[in-house]
Design a protein around this motif. Structure first.
Motif, PDB file in Angstrom:
ATOM      1  N   LEU A 121       0.800  -1.229   0.000  1.00 49.13           N
ATOM      2  CA  LEU A 121       0.000   0.000   0.000  1.00 49.13           C
ATOM      3  C   LEU A 121       0.830   1.275   0.000  1.00 49.13           C
ATOM      4  O   LEU A 121       0.279   2.377  -0.101  1.00 49.13           O
ATOM      5  CB  LEU A 121      -0.946  -0.010   1.213  1.00 49.13           C
ATOM      6  N   ALA A 122       2.142   1.138   0.126  1.00 50.12           N
ATOM      7  CA  ALA A 122       2.949   2.357   0.157  1.00 50.12           C
ATOM      8  C   ALA A 122       2.915   3.045  -1.210  1.00 50.12           C
ATOM      9  O   ALA A 122       2.915   2.381  -2.246  1.00 50.12           O
ATOM     10  CB  ALA A 122       4.384   2.021   0.538  1.00 50.12           C
ATOM     11  N   ASN A 123       2.869   4.359  -1.205  1.00 50.65           N
ATOM     12  CA  ASN A 123       2.893   5.149  -2.445  1.00 50.65           C
ATOM     13  C   ASN A 123       1.914   4.593  -3.486  1.00 50.65           C
ATOM     14  O   ASN A 123       2.254   4.443  -4.665  1.00 50.65           O
ATOM     15  CB  ASN A 123       4.323   5.191  -2.998  1.00 50.65           C
ATOM     16  N   TRP A 124       0.736   4.348  -3.032  1.00 48.33           N
ATOM     17  CA  TRP A 124      -0.280   3.642  -3.813  1.00 48.33           C
ATOM     18  C   TRP A 124      -0.696   4.324  -5.129  1.00 48.33           C
ATOM     19  O   TRP A 124      -1.282   3.685  -5.984  1.00 48.33           O
ATOM     20  CB  TRP A 124      -1.510   3.411  -2.947  1.00 48.33           C
ATOM     21  N   TRP A 125      -0.430   5.590  -5.248  1.00 44.53           N
ATOM     22  CA  TRP A 125      -0.903   6.358  -6.404  1.00 44.53           C
ATOM     23  C   TRP A 125       0.079   6.344  -7.580  1.00 44.53           C
ATOM     24  O   TRP A 125      -0.260   6.800  -8.668  1.00 44.53           O
ATOM     25  CB  TRP A 125      -1.146   7.800  -5.979  1.00 44.53           C
ATOM     26  N   ILE A 126       1.288   5.805  -7.351  1.00 47.02           N
ATOM     27  CA  ILE A 126       2.269   5.862  -8.442  1.00 47.02           C
ATOM     28  C   ILE A 126       1.781   4.989  -9.607  1.00 47.02           C
ATOM     29  O   ILE A 126       1.346   3.862  -9.411  1.00 47.02           O
ATOM     30  CB  ILE A 126       3.675   5.431  -7.947  1.00 47.02           C
ATOM     31  N   PRO A 127       1.841   5.532 -10.826  1.00 42.92           N
ATOM     32  CA  PRO A 127       1.235   4.856 -11.983  1.00 42.92           C
ATOM     33  C   PRO A 127       1.840   3.490 -12.272  1.00 42.92           C
ATOM     34  O   PRO A 127       3.011   3.214 -11.942  1.00 42.92           O
ATOM     35  CB  PRO A 127       1.528   5.813 -13.153  1.00 42.92           C
ATOM     36  N   ALA A 128       1.036   2.669 -12.897  1.00 45.46           N
ATOM     37  CA  ALA A 128       1.464   1.323 -13.277  1.00 45.46           C
ATOM     38  C   ALA A 128       2.714   1.380 -14.150  1.00 45.46           C
ATOM     39  O   ALA A 128       3.548   0.464 -14.115  1.00 45.46           O
ATOM     40  CB  ALA A 128       0.322   0.607 -13.995  1.00 45.46           C
ATOM     41  N   ALA A 129       2.864   2.437 -14.907  1.00 43.90           N
ATOM     42  CA  ALA A 129       4.034   2.563 -15.780  1.00 43.90           C
ATOM     43  C   ALA A 129       5.343   2.485 -14.993  1.00 43.90           C
ATOM     44  O   ALA A 129       6.399   2.142 -15.541  1.00 43.90           O
ATOM     45  CB  ALA A 129       3.971   3.889 -16.540  1.00 43.90           C
ATOM     46  N   TYR A 130       5.249   2.804 -13.708  1.00 47.59           N
ATOM     47  CA  TYR A 130       6.453   2.715 -12.861  1.00 47.59           C
ATOM     48  C   TYR A 130       6.339   1.538 -11.904  1.00 47.59           C
ATOM     49  O   TYR A 130       7.094   1.440 -10.933  1.00 47.59           O
ATOM     50  CB  TYR A 130       6.640   4.014 -12.075  1.00 47.59           C
ATOM     51  N   GLY A 131       5.388   0.679 -12.160  1.00 48.35           N
ATOM     52  CA  GLY A 131       5.221  -0.491 -11.310  1.00 48.35           C
ATOM     53  C   GLY A 131       4.282  -0.276 -10.142  1.00 48.35           C
ATOM     54  O   GLY A 131       4.089  -1.173  -9.314  1.00 48.35           O
TER      55      GLY A 131
END
Lengths: 391, 391, 391, 391
Positions: C49-59
């Motif tokens: 759940l950490a940094n949950w908003w980072i886009p899928a493009a960055y994993g």
């Protein structure tokens, strides 16, 4: 000044009787912009109550401002507009008695006592608004006379007044402000219109033009006109604040009347805890407004009782307590009005109930003689910035 | 339901054009309790905008409640009373379309589309106030007919309406509440008076008597009348809340107009930091009111889009978001109105400026269809006490 | 971005489980300025759940900001400080992903996903306060490097961060502001102190010095640094606002727990009408805060979904809805906190009850990333003065 | 009672000197729950200022409650907790001097003057809360003794006190409430814990158990214990309210200090119009709080100056003005605290600035000795429901 409490109580009883007889049942009439002066003003005079604060030296009853707070609370309980019209001359009589030439002031003050008439004060202008230092009305010296030119925006009582006190600026010196006594009947004085106010409609407020209006030079009051107005406004602002007490008390009493017959969830509204909380808060507010107005008025009375009241008040100018009274009562009174406007259900949103008028009436406290922004600015500049004046 | 944003925008543009052409310049006229229906209502219909939310199945434009929020904000920008009268039929059409007998509902809804007319809903009573479960109006079965008797207190649009929806209680069973469709022209329906409201005077609100009023039994809507009203009130309360958006936007724009020409301390008012703070707060409030109304309306739309919307809404009854919208907009809108009432100096305390009317208009949001106390109680009882419903 | 509601619900369930397991019972611990990073941060990462908003493009999980509002509400229900520390990197990741050099941004974003670490943003300074255009920290070009010098006042997460994003001004051109990525381990970066905050003490906020700090020139993000911060602050301000939802919900639930056992006047507190009114008002406030945050976040998500999100957000800069969310939730949340602080009698004035911490925690909403005055000014200047932007 | 203004001024000067010397620089120390009695209490006594209100008849300075308002404002300017501990014995001394057996009261009062010690009052209980009529502590007659049993929840000064005044109910007659003087050293008196309060931590508040605690029957004060407490609470509530004046003045002065060095938009903060508006509002609030406290205190002094003050106060019980003072100052003071908490930017959200403590301290005004709900209920029941008492 009345220091005798028994005497004060007696005056108050007469005021209450007057309110019951002449004001309480006439909401619609007063709300209809009645012609000025009203028959009720005449009756106030007959009852010996017109211009009650004028000192005994001029034949008046010399009621203190402290006691005037209670009188205004009672009058405003009946009708705020009537109260406003009745006490507003104090703004001018204070200036006249302290800073007027005796030959000019005495006859005006004595006539006010004798005839129970009105005094108009002409300060605000369309462009200047409440910033009196931006006054565009001018006066110029012409032999023994002063000649005034300008147009004043909001001036209560000017139409029925005997005398007008006009704030003007020297045509020759931008920094020289004067207050000049002008007979209402002087040529060149023209009532442009009566304002169709939202509230306090029992009073009359006018737009007034002065064109080439020539008056004796002795009519100029001593001292800087801006400072003179500050002095007089102390008294009128405190009494404007005091009208909020009266209107709030009326709202409280109407609420209790309503709660006596209205049922909610099968029980009388007066036993409802949420209603009780609102009324408790309201009564607290009334108490605090009253104590603030009384304290401010008592401070003003102490200045009037000084050895040289004219000098003492001239030095101090606008009083923190008076500014605070108007600012607080404008805000706190509006909270009461807001609560009141929701108190009577749908009926309270119709002209079948008096609350709508009371809300409109109360609103004026925060607007006339300087809005809340102006009060805050003055308090800050005069009493917070100078560290020694903080208390 | 309009899901096409382009279409929604187009409707909104037509509404704005209507507001400019028909409402904006007529403040005095709408404030004068104009006869109902007004010529402007007819023009709204000509513009294809009357009863805009009625589904396509009945020939209507089928605009979603979400988009209706923006329409009402625009109409109320022009005149809140006109807006109120125009959208209030939604309270009844929702009940009719979901819970009415097709043979009764369809012709009424189709006529509303065809004629652009009004629907009256008769809920509140003098003694019961907003406590609909204390309704004293009764209905009794008589053969194929229902016979209604009672008197309703505040009912908007009843006079010009084609059909009335009446909340009544069974004469035989205290716990049985019904909503019954009554033709306006039915014998026994009598308009007792038109209320002289404090605001939203562009609409017409009436006191209505029903005396031995006989209607076909099919006019009874399916289900508990109290629950039916909850369902319909979701829609109307959200749109009442939305009027606060329109009035607040109008106050904001009037403030900016004023600030463009008014000078204070030698600089334009619009550059004044205290003014900026007030307008910043105001714009925030408008944004929050709009988002709350839209969210509540979108929730209602989701229920309408359910497989069995009648059942879904019947289960849930009054929606938290709708209660919250009305409660919040009543309070927040009043803050905007309060700020506005002090914004224009003395002029703002006269009928020469529109702010007085806007303040009176806005007040209705917190009063009609249940005051703030009622909203809070409902939210508490329905959505806080049941732990599972808290969110 | 998550558009699938089922997926969003699932994430939310995991967040709730995490809150129950890791946060709820540790008020004292989080209130004690725990060392950063906390074991709970590690566990948030273990839970995916950490940094949950980072886009899928960055994993990353690529959760939308709209759904992040609900996540933050849940985390803040557990501990506002923990929530603040956990979501604040969004302020920087948005800037990096939109305006960073791919060679710089990608590894940082991927590490944040892989390690669940933190990003520090260094904006405010002692003299400049929230006026970022008065930033005194400078950068100068030296070959392929940039050299930074200055001292930053309040920066959350800087100590445990992997990377810092620093707002600096060109040493050669006063009007050129840059945001520069600086490895936390770079020589010259010094943590001066950790602030002893009044609330949100589960997070770590630091004073940071940069002395002759040399970093690759590619670390400079594209565009005007002031505008870049506006873009990132949209996201973080909305989530700061969302913490108020969580804390307010907690206060509501504690109130209901208390009311379940407390008796007043011989009846359970939960049946008390005044208590009910307070809770009804509170629940309304929670609903309105939530809808405002969601609407603002959805607007931000729409910009992120534009064809060229970097350009679209660069054009618009600070969003009205985001400013309004922080301003409203700061004020409305504080009302809830105020009510809460009086809810539990004397006990609520002791450390034996959690309310004191909740009040302190909530206060930060109106203070960090620009106080209410700043919000109002920005809304006014950007969205009220330009007539075309009013809505 | 001090009626001599010169004398009052002189006392006030000594208080101010004490505050500067002993309180102002010790925020951290007082905020750390210092052991009771503090060295500063001893120094207050050395300065001849401890228990300043005790009448000359008992060797005290006999300062009026009116003048005590100003003394408490000064002490609270230094530290609200210290002030609270110092004045709170007044709640008991008033009961003792008016309703105590001379043989019991005189030695206690004389010792308070001689030693500068404290008096503890034990009213509230865990279950009863502020509802003193639900007191579960009992007393029973046993020969010449009374035997007390029970547990008291919040009692300030009990640990260091010489004497405790305990509210108890007859074990034999539910409707018989007594206040009983209990030597602190009596067997059976046990301090259960010291509360870890959120604010006013310079005072000590305790949970106290009474187990089979036997005292001479003469220790019972004359009259209904509930009424006796109402009488004493008049004095202590007014002085609690007065602490809000002191804390608010401190916040104002800290704001002005900050504004003298802080710059905003390139100009000193003290010239900022929005700042000026906040400080103007704050100063108004201080003025109104002060006038309300003074008016309430003066009313209490008038009762004390009556021919038979014990009877006069027993008849009237709780005073509207005292309730209003506490209710108003709790609310208005909290507004000042709220403004203050946002005044100092990020720094104001850290322990590096005193504002956090001031906010916590101020909060107690609305909580101790009956919360706002209790004040509103009492005002309503006592002064609004009886029509003749409205004013």
């Amino acid at each position: 000044m009345t220091t005798d409490t028994a005497e004060a109580t007696q005056v108050l009883d007469r005021v209450r009787a007057f309110v019951r007889a002449e004001l309480l049942s006439k909401a619609e009439y007063f709300d209809g912009l009645p012609e000025q002066p009203t028959a009720e003003s005449a009756r106030l005079h007959e009852a010996g109550l017109a211009n009650w604060w004028i000192p005994a030296a001029y034949g008046g009853a010399g009621v203190s401002l402290r006691d005037s707070v209670d009188i205004v609370s009672e009058l405003a309980y009946g009708d705020a507009g009537f109260a406003f019209g009745a006490f507003l001359p104090v703004l001018g009589t204070v200036m006249l008695q302290l800073h007027g030439d005796e030959a000019v002031a005495r006859p005006v003050l004595e006539r006010l006592v004798r005839d129970g008439g009105r005094l108009g004060i002409l300060g605000s202008e369309e462009d200047a608004g409440s910033e009196l230092n931006r006054t565009a009305t001018t006066y110029r010296r012409d032999g023994d006379a002063l000649v005034l030119d300008g147009e004043k925006y909001f001036s209560t009582n000017s139409e029925p007044a005997d005398t007008l006190l006009v704030l003007a600026r020297s045509a020759d010196d931008d920094g020289d402000y004067a207050v000049v006594a002008v007979p209402r009947a002087a040529p060149g004085v023209e009532i442009v219109k009566r304002w169709d106010m939202l509230g306090v409609r029992g009073s009359g407020t006018y737009r007034v033009r002065l064109r080439d209006c020539r008056v004796p030079a002795a009519g100029r009051l001593r001292g800087n006109g801006l400072r003179l107005l500050e002095i007089g406004l102390n008294a009128s602002r405190i009494l404007i604040a005091a009208t909020a007490i009266g209107v709030a008390r009326r709202i409280r009493d109407l609420s209790m009347e309503y709660a006596a017959q209205k049922r909610i969830k099968g029980a009388p509204l007066r036993e409802n805890a949420v209603f009780a909380a609102k009324l408790g808060q309201m009564e607290m507010t009334v108490d605090v407004m009253r104590n603030q107005c009384r304290a401010a008025a008592a401070e003003f009375d102490r200045f009037l009782a000084a050895d040289d009241p004219a000098a003492a008040l001239y030095r101090v100018g606008t009083l923190r307590s008076a500014l605070a009274a108007k600012l607080y009562c404008g805000q706190a009174g509006w909270q009461v009005a807001t609560t009141g406007s929701e108190m009577f259900g749908g009926l309270g949103y119709t002209h079948d109930h008096p609350i709508g008028k009371l809300v409109r009436d109360l609103r004026y406290v925060a607007i006339v003689e300087g809005g809340d922004d102006v009060m805050r600015e003055l308090i800050y500049a005069r009493y917070v910035v100078p560290a020694g004046k903080r208390r």
